[in-house]
Design a protein around this motif. Structure first.
Motif, PDB file in Angstrom:
ATOM      1  N   PHE A  90     -10.233  14.051  -3.792  1.00 29.99           N
ATOM      2  CA  PHE A  90      -8.479  13.191  -4.110  1.00 29.99           C
ATOM      3  C   PHE A  90      -8.806  11.657  -3.253  1.00 29.99           C
ATOM      4  O   PHE A  90      -8.093  10.983  -4.114  1.00 29.99           O
ATOM      5  N   ALA A  91      -8.749  11.365  -2.140  1.00 24.65           N
ATOM      6  CA  ALA A  91      -8.967  10.323  -1.779  1.00 24.65           C
ATOM      7  C   ALA A  91      -9.325   8.568  -2.338  1.00 24.65           C
ATOM      8  O   ALA A  91      -9.416   7.787  -2.734  1.00 24.65           O
ATOM      9  N   VAL A 151       0.717   3.479  -3.335  1.00 18.29           N
ATOM     10  CA  VAL A 151       0.961   5.086  -2.900  1.00 18.29           C
ATOM     11  C   VAL A 151       1.413   6.466  -3.322  1.00 18.29           C
ATOM     12  O   VAL A 151       1.100   7.253  -3.480  1.00 18.29           O
ATOM     13  N   LEU A 185       1.175  -0.871  -0.170  1.00 21.93           N
ATOM     14  CA  LEU A 185       0.034  -0.215   0.000  1.00 21.93           C
ATOM     15  C   LEU A 185       0.819   0.882   0.003  1.00 21.93           C
ATOM     16  O   LEU A 185       0.194   2.286  -0.940  1.00 21.93           O
ATOM     17  N   VAL A 198      -3.349  10.795   3.124  1.00 19.68           N
ATOM     18  CA  VAL A 198      -2.308  11.635   2.038  1.00 19.68           C
ATOM     19  C   VAL A 198      -2.594  13.194   1.981  1.00 19.68           C
ATOM     20  O   VAL A 198      -2.615  14.688   2.139  1.00 19.68           O
ATOM     21  N   PRO A 199      -4.362  13.533   1.224  1.00 16.38           N
ATOM     22  CA  PRO A 199      -4.645  14.931   1.100  1.00 16.38           C
ATOM     23  C   PRO A 199      -4.612  16.254   2.160  1.00 16.38           C
ATOM     24  O   PRO A 199      -3.588  16.271   2.649  1.00 16.38           O
ATOM     25  N   ILE A 223      -7.133   8.180  -5.176  1.00 16.85           N
ATOM     26  CA  ILE A 223      -6.597   6.840  -4.541  1.00 16.85           C
ATOM     27  C   ILE A 223      -6.586   5.474  -4.294  1.00 16.85           C
ATOM     28  O   ILE A 223      -6.318   4.523  -4.273  1.00 16.85           O
ATOM     29  N   ALA A 224      -7.997   5.430  -3.484  1.00 16.64           N
ATOM     30  CA  ALA A 224      -8.403   4.243  -2.729  1.00 16.64           C
ATOM     31  C   ALA A 224      -8.732   3.445  -3.822  1.00 16.64           C
ATOM     32  O   ALA A 224      -8.944   2.356  -4.167  1.00 16.64           O
ATOM     33  N   PHE A 235      -6.843   2.593  -6.509  1.00 20.42           N
ATOM     34  CA  PHE A 235      -6.479   1.303  -6.708  1.00 20.42           C
ATOM     35  C   PHE A 235      -6.043   0.497  -5.608  1.00 20.42           C
ATOM     36  O   PHE A 235      -4.787  -0.935  -6.744  1.00 20.42           O
ATOM     37  N   ALA A 236      -6.609   0.128  -5.179  1.00 20.97           N
ATOM     38  CA  ALA A 236      -6.846  -1.037  -4.034  1.00 20.97           C
ATOM     39  C   ALA A 236      -6.930  -2.321  -4.851  1.00 20.97           C
ATOM     40  O   ALA A 236      -5.596  -3.281  -4.580  1.00 20.97           O
ATOM     41  N   VAL A 237      -7.313  -2.077  -5.663  1.00 22.33           N
ATOM     42  CA  VAL A 237      -8.300  -3.188  -6.440  1.00 22.33           C
ATOM     43  C   VAL A 237      -7.484  -3.320  -7.970  1.00 22.33           C
ATOM     44  O   VAL A 237      -7.277  -4.719  -8.100  1.00 22.33           O
ATOM     45  N   MET A 259      -6.286   1.026   3.183  1.00 19.82           N
ATOM     46  CA  MET A 259      -6.270   2.097   2.108  1.00 19.82           C
ATOM     47  C   MET A 259      -7.446   3.543   1.454  1.00 19.82           C
ATOM     48  O   MET A 259      -6.446   4.435   1.621  1.00 19.82           O
ATOM     49  N   GLY A 260      -8.677   2.969   2.378  1.00 12.76           N
ATOM     50  CA  GLY A 260      -9.577   4.423   2.275  1.00 12.76           C
ATOM     51  C   GLY A 260      -8.697   5.563   3.589  1.00 12.76           C
ATOM     52  O   GLY A 260      -9.183   6.520   3.087  1.00 12.76           O
ATOM     53  N   TYR A 284     -16.251  -2.399  -6.516  1.00 11.19           N
ATOM     54  CA  TYR A 284     -15.798  -1.425  -5.927  1.00 11.19           C
ATOM     55  C   TYR A 284     -15.336  -0.311  -6.376  1.00 11.19           C
ATOM     56  O   TYR A 284     -14.976   0.566  -6.336  1.00 11.19           O
ATOM     57  N   ALA A 339      -5.137   5.819   4.331  1.00 14.03           N
ATOM     58  CA  ALA A 339      -4.431   6.778   3.323  1.00 14.03           C
ATOM     59  C   ALA A 339      -4.280   7.517   2.447  1.00 14.03           C
ATOM     60  O   ALA A 339      -3.623   8.293   2.082  1.00 14.03           O
ATOM     61  N   ALA A 340      -5.700   7.051   2.114  1.00 12.26           N
ATOM     62  CA  ALA A 340      -6.413   7.920   0.607  1.00 12.26           C
ATOM     63  C   ALA A 340      -6.779   9.180   1.441  1.00 12.26           C
ATOM     64  O   ALA A 340      -6.516  10.337   0.713  1.00 12.26           O
ATOM     65  N   VAL A 341      -7.630   9.349   2.666  1.00 11.54           N
ATOM     66  CA  VAL A 341      -8.015  10.148   3.326  1.00 11.54           C
ATOM     67  C   VAL A 341      -6.910  11.162   4.137  1.00 11.54           C
ATOM     68  O   VAL A 341      -6.542  12.295   3.712  1.00 11.54           O
ATOM     69  N   ILE A 352      -7.461  -4.130   4.898  1.00 12.34           N
ATOM     70  CA  ILE A 352      -6.729  -3.121   4.331  1.00 12.34           C
ATOM     71  C   ILE A 352      -7.372  -2.598   2.852  1.00 12.34           C
ATOM     72  O   ILE A 352      -6.553  -1.586   3.319  1.00 12.34           O
ATOM     73  N   ILE A 353      -9.070  -2.509   2.884  1.00  9.65           N
ATOM     74  CA  ILE A 353      -9.724  -1.822   2.079  1.00  9.65           C
ATOM     75  C   ILE A 353      -9.554  -1.063   3.169  1.00  9.65           C
ATOM     76  O   ILE A 353      -9.426   0.541   2.666  1.00  9.65           O
TER      77      ILE A 353
END
Lengths: 387, 130
Positions: free
Chosen positions: A101-102, A32, A28, B20-21, A105-106, A108-110, B13-14, A128, B16-18, B9-10
């Motif tokens: 933005f979120a 990222v 991950l 970063v910004p 990025i999210a 790319f998880a799959v 990822m969520g 998803y 991490a995605a929040v 892990i999902i």
């Protein structure tokens, strides 16, 4: 192979349970960071490539060939004073760029980067992808509404109409791929591609490409941030870091959708030529296609754009699903397959030949359909001129 | 394939995605604290500094106004067809093992949807200008 080596290395220091947790997190972290780096470089790449297409030179001062332009821009934006309009809804104004933005990025998880490796190999991967990306239309509307600016609001409302309209043909195009692959899991869809689905589903690919261009708000469908009429659309009021986030999110999203297109239609990481390189090259080619569109086509009007989604792409995509399903049944009879058995490459090749023929005929006949001819004539006269 | 119990892990990822910004915004805010990033004190602000942009003029009226109904109509259409898609996806995922009966069932459903769609078209619900 690198994954196994890393695993062995980590097992020297950590217990097996901890390594099971650490490995996906490490993946991950890498994904990222690569994404953020690529987004910065893509801003440079687009400016440089579009400049070339317009017979200009483009940014070439910061670093060798201007390669550090993206970094310089980011530094400039982060160092700028943070301005929030006095009449804006402060909380929503602050949240909107993060919300924009979120999901990029999210997504790319799959995405399967190479054989057997994704951040999270979800069985419902496609669902998803669709779910996560539809958040960005909400974010665009939140940004436009919270700004309390007429241009922003107009851009936001246009954006929502556009995004929801193109979501329907997009999902339908994806469904026709799912019918062929028999799975919602992106990794399994890649494995099902004996020949790339772009040949088996040429019409589906075209619909997907057009719909994704609209989902990304890229030219020729960038009417919700059309600078010549509504300043910058939904992000007119955004400055500094917040603007950097919105601007960067568009490139991350472009990368994400390109990766999804490559996975669905260009056989993802197959053929396996050394890790992620092959996948990266294909994704870059699709991103380049989006840049190329921008250098080639003028912007369309909103009524033209919605008409294209509903009157052309939606019926075509629906019929495409039925045709594909019929072909699958015919192939099952022809190759006498067991129910549930994956289609062999020979069957895919037969479907490909039929579908390429059908697509050529469809595209040739599209201009002669009576209803669409009327739609064409309407487009010739601008709505304002008739009113 | 994610075994059950590994969906965390999902969530990661969520997060991490929040993050970063969010961290970029916090970083930028910290730069303001140590006075690298400029900020104008409220009492020294020029009069028009925090106004919304309206072609360089002082904005007239609010932007939160009643809006064109046509956009609403397309949103309604979207809801109908999105529900259709929910029905389609599971069918598509298992189609290889379902055979003719499922094909005919879905064909009837899609034809019904298309007839409704053609009716909308005929009623000019899809026209921008009536």
């Amino acid at each position: 192979m690198i994954a196994e080596l890393t695993r062995e290395f980590l097992e020297n220091y950590l217990s097996t349970d901890l390594v099971d947790v650490a490995m996906p997190l490490l993946g991950l972290f890498i994904v990222v960071n690569v994404l953020l780096g690529s987004a910065v470089m893509l801003t440079y790449a687009e400016r440089r490539l579009v400049a070339r297409m317009q017979n200009r030179i483009g940014p070439n001062r910061v670093g060798p060939f201007g390669l550090l332009q993206g970094v310089a821009d980011l530094m400039k934006l982060v160092l700028k004073e943070d301005l929030t309009p006095r009449s804006a809804d402060r909380l929503v104004f602050l949240i909107a760029p993060i919300l924009f933005f979120a999901p990029a990025i999210a997504l790319f998880a799959v995405v399967p980067f190479f054989d057997g490796w994704t951040v999270a190999d979800l069985d419902a991967g496609i669902v998803y992808v669709i779910a996560v990306t539809s958040i960005s239309s909400l974010a665009a509307f939140a940004a436009g509404w919270a700004s309390n600016n007429k241009y922003s609001l107009y851009g936001a409302v246009r954006g929502v109409a556009q995004l929801v309209s193109y979501e329907v043909p997009l999902i339908l195009a994806v469904t026709s791929v799912v019918v062929l692959a028999g799975s919602l899991n992106l990794q399994e869809i890649v494995e099902a591609q004996g020949i790339p689905f772009v040949l088996v589903q040429p019409l589906g690919f075209l619909i997907m490409l057009i719909a994704v261009t609209a989902e990304l708000n890229r030219t020729p469908f960038d009417i919700n941030e059309a600078e010549s009429e509504i300043v910058a659309g939904f992000h007119t009021e955004y400055t500094g870091t917040k603007f950097a986030l919105i601007y960067g999110a568009e490139y991350v999203a472009a990368l994400g959708w390109s990766a999804v297109i490559v996975t669905l239609f260009f056989a993802g990481w197959k053929p396996d030529l050394g890790g992620v390189i092959w996948f990266g090259l294909k994704t870059s080619a699709i991103v380049f296609l989006f840049f190329w569109f921008r250098g080639t086509w003028p912007r369309v009007r909103i009524d033209q754009m919605l008409a294209l989604a509903w009157k052309v792409l939606f019926p075509l995509a629906t019929v495409n699903i039925l045709v594909t399903a019929g072909e699958v049944l015919a192939m099952q009879a022809l190759f006498s397959l067991e129910p549930g058995e994956a289609l062999p490459t020979a069957a895919l090749a037969v479907i490909a030949v039929i579908n390429i023929g059908l697509t050529v005929v469809t595209l040739a006949l599209l201009g002669r359909v009576p209803g669409l001819a009327k739609f064409d004539k309407q487009l010739a006269v601008p709505a304002e001129a008739r009113a | 394939m994610v075994e059950s119990g590994k969906y965390w892990i999902i969530a990661a990822m969520g997060v991490a995605a929040v993050l970063v910004p969010l961290s970029l915004m916090i970083f930028s805010g910290m730069l303001q604290r140590i006075r690298i990033r400029p900020s104008t004190p409220a009492d020294q602000e020029p009069r028009f500094m925090r106004m919304t942009y309206e072609s360089g003029m002082v904005p007239t009226g609010e932007a939160n106004v009643q809006f064109n109904f046509r956009f609403y109509l397309f949103a309604l259409l979207f809801v109908i067809f999105d529900v259709e898609v929910i029905f389609l996806l599971p069918w598509a995922a298992r189609f290889l093992s379902l055979g003719w009966v499922a094909f005919i069932g879905m064909a009837i459903f899609l034809i019904l949807v298309l007839v409704g769609f053609l009716y909308e078209w005929k009623k000019e619900a899809l026209e921008w200008q009536k």
